[in-house]
Design a protein around this motif. Structure first.
Motif, PDB file in Angstrom:
ATOM      1  N   ILE A   1       4.899   2.494  -8.793  1.00  0.00           N
ATOM      2  CA  ILE A   1       5.608   0.966  -9.062  1.00  0.00           C
ATOM      3  C   ILE A   1       5.650  -0.069  -9.668  1.00  0.00           C
ATOM      4  CG2 ILE A   1       6.948  -0.260  -7.408  1.00  0.00           C
ATOM      5  CD1 ILE A   1       7.513   1.458  -5.622  1.00  0.00           C
TER       6      ILE A   1
ATOM      7  N   GLU B   1       0.067  -4.343   2.718  1.00  0.00           N
ATOM      8  CA  GLU B   1       0.256  -3.267   3.153  1.00  0.00           C
ATOM      9  C   GLU B   1       0.199  -4.349   4.219  1.00  0.00           C
ATOM     10  OE1 GLU B   1       0.541   1.306   1.077  1.00  0.00           O
ATOM     11  OE2 GLU B   1      -0.532   0.578   2.996  1.00  0.00           O
TER      12      GLU B   1
ATOM     13  N   HIS C   1       5.734  -3.008   3.643  1.00  0.00           N
ATOM     14  CA  HIS C   1       4.832  -3.940   2.772  1.00  0.00           C
ATOM     15  C   HIS C   1       5.903  -4.286   1.675  1.00  0.00           C
ATOM     16  CE1 HIS C   1       2.807  -0.024  -1.055  1.00  0.00           C
ATOM     17  NE2 HIS C   1       2.881  -1.382  -0.863  1.00  0.00           N
TER      18      HIS C   1
ATOM     19  N   PHE D   1       5.714  -6.082  -2.371  1.00  0.00           N
ATOM     20  CA  PHE D   1       4.974  -5.717  -4.265  1.00  0.00           C
ATOM     21  C   PHE D   1       5.228  -7.303  -4.885  1.00  0.00           C
ATOM     22  CE2 PHE D   1       4.472  -2.135  -5.075  1.00  0.00           C
ATOM     23  CZ  PHE D   1       4.130  -0.636  -4.316  1.00  0.00           C
ATOM     24  N   GLN D   2       4.964  -7.391  -5.951  1.00  0.00           N
ATOM     25  CA  GLN D   2       5.293  -8.442  -6.685  1.00  0.00           C
ATOM     26  C   GLN D   2       5.233  -6.830  -8.074  1.00  0.00           C
ATOM     27  OE1 GLN D   2       2.970 -11.433  -8.324  1.00  0.00           O
ATOM     28  NE2 GLN D   2       2.206 -11.610  -5.960  1.00  0.00           N
ATOM     29  N   LEU D   3       7.126  -6.615  -8.049  1.00  0.00           N
ATOM     30  CA  LEU D   3       7.370  -5.713  -8.851  1.00  0.00           C
ATOM     31  C   LEU D   3       7.002  -6.131 -10.545  1.00  0.00           C
ATOM     32  CD1 LEU D   3      10.386  -4.083  -7.506  1.00  0.00           C
ATOM     33  CD2 LEU D   3       8.684  -3.049  -7.185  1.00  0.00           C
TER      34      LEU D   3
ATOM     35  N   THR E   1      -1.023  -0.301  -6.089  1.00  0.00           N
ATOM     36  CA  THR E   1       0.657  -0.770  -6.136  1.00  0.00           C
ATOM     37  C   THR E   1       1.190   0.944  -6.769  1.00  0.00           C
ATOM     38  OG1 THR E   1      -0.386  -1.613  -8.835  1.00  0.00           O
ATOM     39  CG2 THR E   1       0.375  -2.727  -6.980  1.00  0.00           C
TER      40      THR E   1
ATOM     41  N   GLY F   1      10.439  -9.195  -7.109  1.00  0.00           N
ATOM     42  CA  GLY F   1       9.330  -8.428  -5.922  1.00  0.00           C
ATOM     43  C   GLY F   1       9.957  -8.120  -4.513  1.00  0.00           C
TER      44      GLY F   1
ATOM     45  N   TYR G   1       6.498 -14.713  -2.526  1.00  0.00           N
ATOM     46  CA  TYR G   1       5.754 -13.494  -2.454  1.00  0.00           C
ATOM     47  C   TYR G   1       4.546 -13.917  -1.179  1.00  0.00           C
ATOM     48  CZ  TYR G   1       2.253  -9.536  -2.432  1.00  0.00           C
ATOM     49  OH  TYR G   1       1.503  -8.196  -1.903  1.00  0.00           O
TER      50      TYR G   1
ATOM     51  N   SER H   1      -0.081  -6.536  -4.120  1.00  0.00           N
ATOM     52  CA  SER H   1       1.052  -5.565  -2.949  1.00  0.00           C
ATOM     53  C   SER H   1       0.092  -5.689  -2.101  1.00  0.00           C
ATOM     54  CB  SER H   1       1.479  -3.946  -3.324  1.00  0.00           C
ATOM     55  OG  SER H   1       1.648  -3.221  -2.596  1.00  0.00           O
TER      56      SER H   1
ATOM     57  N   TYR I   1       9.821  -6.395  -0.628  1.00  0.00           N
ATOM     58  CA  TYR I   1       9.498  -6.462   1.067  1.00  0.00           C
ATOM     59  C   TYR I   1       9.508  -5.822   1.893  1.00  0.00           C
ATOM     60  CZ  TYR I   1       9.314 -10.616  -2.135  1.00  0.00           C
ATOM     61  OH  TYR I   1       8.672 -11.080  -3.192  1.00  0.00           O
TER      62      TYR I   1
ATOM     63  N   LYS J   1      -6.299   1.946  -2.188  1.00  0.00           N
ATOM     64  CA  LYS J   1      -6.905   0.550  -3.293  1.00  0.00           C
ATOM     65  C   LYS J   1      -8.837   0.043  -2.832  1.00  0.00           C
ATOM     66  CE  LYS J   1      -6.523  -2.525  -5.546  1.00  0.00           C
ATOM     67  NZ  LYS J   1      -5.504  -2.963  -6.709  1.00  0.00           N
TER      68      LYS J   1
END
Ligand code: ATP
Ligand code: MG
Ligand code: MG
Ligand code: MG
Length: 569
Positions: A202, A209, A415, A417-419, A199, A444, A174, A207, A446, A235
Motif C-alpha cells: 500500500i 495494527e 488497521h 494507515f497513512q496512505l 505498510t 489516511g 491519524y 501504519s 482506518y 515489521k
C-alpha cells in the motif's frame, strides 16, 4: 423477550468443523449459522452482539469527528482500473458482470469509491480536513475462509477515510484515530495491543495494527521485554538489525535443474536446507510446450527441519517435470493469473513468508543469475506456525535498541494507515489550494473488523460452560429463570411481574418461559453468556427472595423480590 417467542438455537454438541473456541461457541450459543464457506447468517442473539459492537464503534468515531455515510457494496470496475487495483488485487476481489456485461467488483474496501466521491464533492482546501466512515458489508474471496466470522468472505467492517492538504494534518487525524481505536477496544473490554505494522504494497510510511491477544490468533506480534516496542512480525523482522539475521541460505540459491522426479530424490540431490525458520515455498520454473512462456511445474513446501516436503498440489509433486497448467499454480499459491511469467527453464523461485528475508534472497539470487518474477511477496502464501516464527526472531535484539523480542499470537481487529497520495494521485483527486492552484490531497484510511471483534471477544471471554459476555456486549443484560413454573402459581406470577418491571426499567431481559428442566435453562443461559441470571424458586419465595447469579464471578446474591428491580438497575 420471551424464550418461547424467540429462537435461542443453542446446540449441545460441539460442531465438528469448528476448530477454535469462538467459532464453536458462536454456533453452540445460537449466534450464527453457516450458509456456505465463509458465509454466515447472524441469528438474533448474534446480531444483537454485532449491533452493540457497531454502536460503540459509531459513538467513538463520531466523537473523534468522523462523519458517517454509506457506500455501495457493488463498485464499477472503472474506478479500480483507475487506481490500478483491478489488476493488482488478485482473486480476493470478487468480480461480477451486470446484464450489459459491464464489470463490477464486490467491495473488499472502499478507497476508490470514497476518492471518487471526494474529488467530486470537495473542491477547496477550506473544506479540509474531512474524515468519512461507514459500517458496512465487505466482500473478500479469501483463499482460506475459516474460524467462522473470524475470516469470512462477507463481513462487517468499519472503514474510515480522511483527506488532507498536508502530511502534518494527516498525522493529526491519524493520531486521533489511533486514540479512538484505543477507546473502542477499551470500552469493549478487550485485551489488545496496538503494534507497528508493515505498510507493504500500500506504500506510505506509517501504519498500526490493533491486535486482540489470543492463542488462536492467526498473526504473530513481537514485543520487546524492556520497552513499549510492539510490532507485527513482518515489521519487526524487516527492521531487526541485520546481524541478528543469518545470511540467506546458499543452498537455496544453488538449487538447480530438477532431474529428480520425486520429492525424495529431490531432497537427496539438492540437500535443500531451510532458509531460516519460516516455512518455505519453492516454486520451480519450467517452460510451456512451446518453450516460450515460462510456467511453474513444481511447488514444494518444506518445513524448517525439511524432513518433510509437502506439495500444495500433489499432482505437481508426483510428476515435477510435467507441464503444469497455469490455473493449477495460480490456485495453489493464490497468485493472480498472468502474474507468474516469465519464468525460464530451471529458474527456481523461492517464496518466503518474510519480506525482509525475501529481499535478501532476491538480492543474492539475482547476483547468481537466478531470476524471480511477478509474485507479490506481500501476499501471505505460506502457512506458518508461531513456533516457526519463534525460531526466527524470538530472542533477537529489539529494533528499538532495548531488550529482546518475544512473540505472542494476535487477532488483527483494526488497521490504520497513512496512505499519502497513492489513490488521490492515481485518481486525480485535488482541491483548490490556498495559492489558488490545484493540489492533490493526502489520505489516511482506518479499518476495524466489526464482525471479527465479536469472535475475538469470545476468544478472550469464555469458560467450559460457554461465553462470558462483558456487559457492553451481551445479547441480553439479564435472564429470568423461573424453576418448575408449571408446578406452582406463585412462580409464574412473580416471574411475569418481574419481567414487566425490568422491561419498564429499560433492562434488556430474556424471560426463559420454556417448560424445561431448570438444569437445561441454566446451561443455556450460561452458554449464551448472559451476565446475570435471576432465579425464581419455590423455596426462596417463602422468604420473599430471588437469587441473582453473576455469570462472570459466579457470585450468588439473595434479593428481596420487591427491591430486586431497583437493586439491579
Ligand atoms: P487479515 O490480515 O486478517 O487478512 P487484512 O489486513 O487483510 O486482515 P484490512 O484490509 O486491514 O484486513 O481490513 C481491516 C480489518 O478488517 C482487519 O483489521 C480485520 O479486522 C478485518 N478483516 C479483514 N479481513 C477479514 C475477513 N475475511 N473476515 C473478517 N474480518 C476481516
Ligand atoms: Mg486479508
Ligand atoms: Mg493483515
Ligand atoms: Mg490489515
Amino acid at each position: 423477550m420471551r424464550t418461547s417467542q424467540y429462537i435461542l438455537a443453542t446446540l449441545k454438541e460441539t460442531p465438528s468443523d469448528a476448530e477454535i473456541i469462538s467459532h464453536q461457541l458462536m454456533l453452540r450459543a445460537g449466534m450464527i449459522r453457516k450458509l456456505a464457506s465463509g458465509l454466515y447468517t447472524w441469528l438474533p442473539s448474534g446480531l444483537k452482539v454485532l449491533r452493540k459492537v457497531e454502536q460503540v464503534v459509531r459513538e467513538e468515531m463520531n466523537k473523534a469527528g468522523a462523519i458517517e455515510l454509506l457506500m455501495p457494496v457493488i463498485q464499477p470496475a472503472d474506478l479500480w482500473e483507475e487506481s490500478g487495483r483491478w489488476e493488482q488485487f488478485g482473486p480476493e476481489l470478487l468480480r461480477i458482470n451486470d446484464r450489459h456485461n459491464r464489470p463490477f467488483a464486490l467491495g473488499p474496501t472502499h478507497e476508490e469509491v470514497i476518492t471518487d466521491l471526494v474529488r467530486k464533492e470537495i473542491n477547496s482546501y477550506k473544506q479540509l480536513p474531512i474524515n468519512f466512515y461507514q459500517i458496512q458489508t465487505k466482500v473478500r474471496d479469501e483463499v482460506r475462509p475459516r474460524f467462522g466470522v473470524m475470516r469470512a468472505r462477507e463481513f462487517t467492517m468499519k472503514d474510515a477515510y480522511s483527506f488532507h492538504m498536508t502530511e502534518e494534518c494527516l498525522d493529526n487525524t491519524y493520531q486521533r484515530m489511533h486514540q479512538a481505536y484505543c477507546n473502542i477496544f477499551e470500552r469493549l473490554g478487550l485485551d489488545y495491543r496496538p503494534v507497528i505494522a508493515d505498510t507493504g504494497s500500500i506504500g506510505g510510511s506509517v501504519s498500526h495494527e490493533f491486535h486482540v491477544l489470543a492463542e488462536s490468533g492467526e498473526d504473530a506480534i513481537a514485543f520487546s521485554d524492556a520497552s513499549d516496542y510492539a510490532a507485527n512480525i513482518e515489521k519487526a523482522e524487516a527492521v531487526a538489525p541485520s546481524e541478528a539475521r543469518p545470511a540467506p541460505s546458499k543452498e537455496l540459491n544453488s538449487f538447480d535443474t530438477p532431474e529428480a522426479k520425486t520429492i525424495e530424490e529431490l531432497k537427496a540431490k539438492h540437500g535443500v536446507k531451510p532458509h531460516r525458520g519460516v516455512k518455505t515455498l519453492i516454486v520451480y520454473g519450467a517452460p510451456d510446450e512451446n518453450e516460450e512462456r515460462g510456467l511453474v511445474a513444481l511447488i514444494v513446501r518444506g518445513d524448517h527441519e525439511l524432513n518433510e516436503l509437502k506439495a500444495e498440489k500433489l499432482e505437481l509433486v508426483d510428476s515435477p517435470l510435467e507441464m503444469a497448467k497455469e490455473e493449477d499454480i495460480v490456485a495453489a499459491i493464490g497468485a493472480r493469473p498472468g502474474s507468474l511469467g516469465p519464468v525460464g527453464l530451471d529458474m527456481p523461485i523461492i517464496v518466503d513468508r518474510s519480506a525482509a528475508v525475501m529481499a535478501d534472497f532476491v538480492a543474492g539470487a539475482n547476483k547468481d543469475g537466478v531470476h524471480y518474477s511477478g509474485i507479490n511477496f506481500d501476499r501471505d502464501v505460506t502457512e506458518y506456525t508461531v513456533e516457526d516464527i519463534r525460531n526466527v526472531i524470538e530472542g533477537d535484539p529489539s529494533p528499538c535498541g532495548k531488550g529482546t523480542l518475544h512473540i505472542k499470537r494476535g487477532i488483527e481487529v483494526g488497521h490504520i494507515f497513512q496512505l499519502g497520495s497513492k489513490y488521490s494521485e492515481a485518481m486525480n483527486a485535488g482541491v483548490l489550494g490556498e495559492n489558488g492552484k490545484n493540489q492533490i490531497m493526502t489520505m489516511g484510511c482506518y479499518g476495524i473488523g466489526v464482525s471479527r471483534i465479536v469472535a475475538a471477544a469470545i476468544e478472550q471471554n469464555n469458560d467450559k460452560f460457554g461465553i462470558k459476555w462483558p456487559k457492553t456486549l451481551a445479547p441480553f443484560e439479564l435472564a429470568i429463570v423461573p424453576m418448575n413454573m408449571h408446578k406452582s402459581h406463585r412462580i409464574p406470577d412473580i416471574a411475569e411481574r418481574l419481567y414487566s418491571e425490568f422491561q419498564a426499567a429499560g433492562v434488556d431481559v430474556l424471560f426463559d418461559d420454556r417448560k424445561e428442566r431448570p438444569g437445561v435453562m441454566f446451561n443455556d443461559m450460561e452458554l449464551v453468556g448472559i451476565p446475570y441470571t435471576l432465579v425464581i424458586g419455590e423455596r426462596n419465595l417463602d422468604e420473599n427472595k430471588v437469587e441473582l447469579k453473576n455469570r462472570i464471578t459466579g457470585e450468588k446474591l439473595m434479593l428481596d423480590i420487591d427491591s430486586a428491580v431497583v437493586e439491579i438497575t
